[in-house]
Design a protein around this motif. Structure first.
Motif, PDB file in Angstrom:
ATOM      1  N   LEU A 194       0.812  -1.219   0.000  1.00 45.08           N
ATOM      2  CA  LEU A 194       0.000   0.000   0.000  1.00 45.08           C
ATOM      3  C   LEU A 194       0.846   1.268   0.000  1.00 45.08           C
ATOM      4  O   LEU A 194       0.361   2.339  -0.351  1.00 45.08           O
ATOM      5  N   ILE A 195       2.098   1.131   0.410  1.00 38.50           N
ATOM      6  CA  ILE A 195       3.042   2.258   0.350  1.00 38.50           C
ATOM      7  C   ILE A 195       4.214   1.796  -0.498  1.00 38.50           C
ATOM      8  O   ILE A 195       4.823   0.769  -0.220  1.00 38.50           O
ATOM      9  N   ASN A 196       4.510   2.550  -1.548  1.00 38.96           N
ATOM     10  CA  ASN A 196       5.645   2.250  -2.403  1.00 38.96           C
ATOM     11  C   ASN A 196       6.107   3.580  -3.000  1.00 38.96           C
ATOM     12  O   ASN A 196       5.486   4.098  -3.933  1.00 38.96           O
ATOM     13  N   ASP A 197       7.180   4.114  -2.442  1.00 40.40           N
ATOM     14  CA  ASP A 197       7.656   5.429  -2.874  1.00 40.40           C
ATOM     15  C   ASP A 197       8.079   5.452  -4.346  1.00 40.40           C
ATOM     16  O   ASP A 197       7.896   6.464  -5.028  1.00 40.40           O
ATOM     17  N   ALA A 198       8.615   4.358  -4.858  1.00 36.83           N
ATOM     18  CA  ALA A 198       9.033   4.321  -6.266  1.00 36.83           C
ATOM     19  C   ALA A 198       7.810   4.399  -7.184  1.00 36.83           C
ATOM     20  O   ALA A 198       7.808   5.162  -8.158  1.00 36.83           O
ATOM     21  N   ASP A 199       6.767   3.644  -6.859  1.00 39.16           N
ATOM     22  CA  ASP A 199       5.534   3.720  -7.651  1.00 39.16           C
ATOM     23  C   ASP A 199       4.912   5.106  -7.544  1.00 39.16           C
ATOM     24  O   ASP A 199       4.432   5.658  -8.529  1.00 39.16           O
ATOM     25  N   PHE A 200       4.923   5.649  -6.333  1.00 40.68           N
ATOM     26  CA  PHE A 200       4.376   6.985  -6.121  1.00 40.68           C
ATOM     27  C   PHE A 200       5.096   7.994  -7.013  1.00 40.68           C
ATOM     28  O   PHE A 200       4.466   8.809  -7.677  1.00 40.68           O
ATOM     29  N   ILE A 242      11.610  17.361  -9.363  1.00 41.82           N
ATOM     30  CA  ILE A 242      12.558  16.990  -8.308  1.00 41.82           C
ATOM     31  C   ILE A 242      12.184  17.691  -7.004  1.00 41.82           C
ATOM     32  O   ILE A 242      12.129  17.067  -5.946  1.00 41.82           O
ATOM     33  N   ALA A 243      11.906  18.982  -7.085  1.00 46.63           N
ATOM     34  CA  ALA A 243      11.543  19.741  -5.879  1.00 46.63           C
ATOM     35  C   ALA A 243      10.258  19.206  -5.255  1.00 46.63           C
ATOM     36  O   ALA A 243      10.176  19.042  -4.025  1.00 46.63           O
ATOM     37  N   GLU A 244       9.258  18.915  -6.076  1.00 50.34           N
ATOM     38  CA  GLU A 244       7.995  18.406  -5.546  1.00 50.34           C
ATOM     39  C   GLU A 244       8.180  17.046  -4.878  1.00 50.34           C
ATOM     40  O   GLU A 244       7.641  16.801  -3.789  1.00 50.34           O
ATOM     41  N   LEU A 245       8.932  16.162  -5.518  1.00 44.61           N
ATOM     42  CA  LEU A 245       9.155  14.839  -4.941  1.00 44.61           C
ATOM     43  C   LEU A 245       9.942  14.932  -3.636  1.00 44.61           C
ATOM     44  O   LEU A 245       9.669  14.184  -2.696  1.00 44.61           O
ATOM     45  N   ARG A 246      10.894  15.846  -3.584  1.00 43.79           N
ATOM     46  CA  ARG A 246      11.650  16.020  -2.326  1.00 43.79           C
ATOM     47  C   ARG A 246      10.735  16.499  -1.202  1.00 43.79           C
ATOM     48  O   ARG A 246      10.863  16.051  -0.071  1.00 43.79           O
ATOM     49  N   ASN A 292      16.288  10.604  -2.744  1.00 46.25           N
ATOM     50  CA  ASN A 292      16.975  11.106  -3.940  1.00 46.25           C
ATOM     51  C   ASN A 292      17.281  10.004  -4.948  1.00 46.25           C
ATOM     52  O   ASN A 292      17.227  10.229  -6.157  1.00 46.25           O
ATOM     53  N   ASP A 293      17.635   8.801  -4.460  1.00 42.39           N
ATOM     54  CA  ASP A 293      17.931   7.697  -5.373  1.00 42.39           C
ATOM     55  C   ASP A 293      16.689   7.316  -6.185  1.00 42.39           C
ATOM     56  O   ASP A 293      16.783   7.028  -7.381  1.00 42.39           O
ATOM     57  N   ALA A 296      16.233   7.642 -10.223  1.00 41.25           N
ATOM     58  CA  ALA A 296      15.833   6.462 -10.996  1.00 41.25           C
ATOM     59  C   ALA A 296      14.558   6.742 -11.789  1.00 41.25           C
ATOM     60  O   ALA A 296      14.424   6.308 -12.935  1.00 41.25           O
ATOM     61  N   THR A 297      13.635   7.477 -11.197  1.00 41.59           N
ATOM     62  CA  THR A 297      12.369   7.788 -11.860  1.00 41.59           C
ATOM     63  C   THR A 297      12.586   8.687 -13.066  1.00 41.59           C
ATOM     64  O   THR A 297      11.959   8.502 -14.109  1.00 41.59           O
TER      65      THR A 297
END
Length: 174
Positions: free
Chosen positions: A62-68, A88-92, A98-99, A103-104
């Protein structure tokens, strides 16, 4: 991995409450682990309870930062035309590692960002009045500002606007 002792009944009910909070938040939209952690902390849940709940939510997918991050990037590019820097700023700010961010965004084709900027400028430029050459300065400033707010680099923005403006002037002459 060392297993922790079973939680007491009050701790178990706190975990259940924390899990319910997370599930309610996740029904609205996907969230990062950091966002959920922040929400639980804001509501006064202890770190150990939050960690157990979030670990479990991660285990069940239910939580997956890479998928998000992938969904976020795709959505923000389509709906808001965001550039790499803005993404990049929004994701941070969402707490994505950062990795994962790198990758995304790694598979982004070199010309893709320029093409998105060109589409944004072309859409805006069609609605602009270009009666006098003096309008070019105003229009350029406005369009470059629009691209900058969306996270495009200054050099790219000026270049895209300059070419688009020249093309639009030529198109209107014909």
């Amino acid at each position: 991995m060392k297993s922790s002792p079973p939680p007491s009944t009050s701790e178990a009910s706190r975990e259940e409450q924390a899990r319910d909070v997370c599930l309610r938040l996740l029904t609205v939209r996907a969230r990062t682990r950091a966002e959920l952690e922040g929400q639980l902390a804001k509501r006064g849940y202890p770190d150990d309870v939050s960690t157990r709940v979030l670990d479990r939510l991660e285990q069940v997918g239910l939580i997956n930062d890479a998928d998000f991050a992938e969904q976020w990037v795709r959505s923000r590019r389509v709906s808001a035309g965001k550039g790499r820097r803005a993404l990049i700023a929004e994701l941070r700010t969402k707490g994505v590692d950062n990795d994962i961010i790198e990758a995304t965004l790694a598979d982004d084709e070199p010309g893709a960002e320029r093409a998105r900027a060109e589409r944004l400028v072309a859409d805006k430029l069609r609605r602009e009045k270009l009666d006098h050459d003096a309008d070019d300065v105003k229009v350029t400033r406005r369009l470059v500002g629009m691209l900058a707010r969306r996270g495009y680099g200054q050099k790219l923005a000026f270049d895209v606007v300059k070419v688009a403006l020249a093309n639009e002037r030529e198109r209107r002459r014909v």
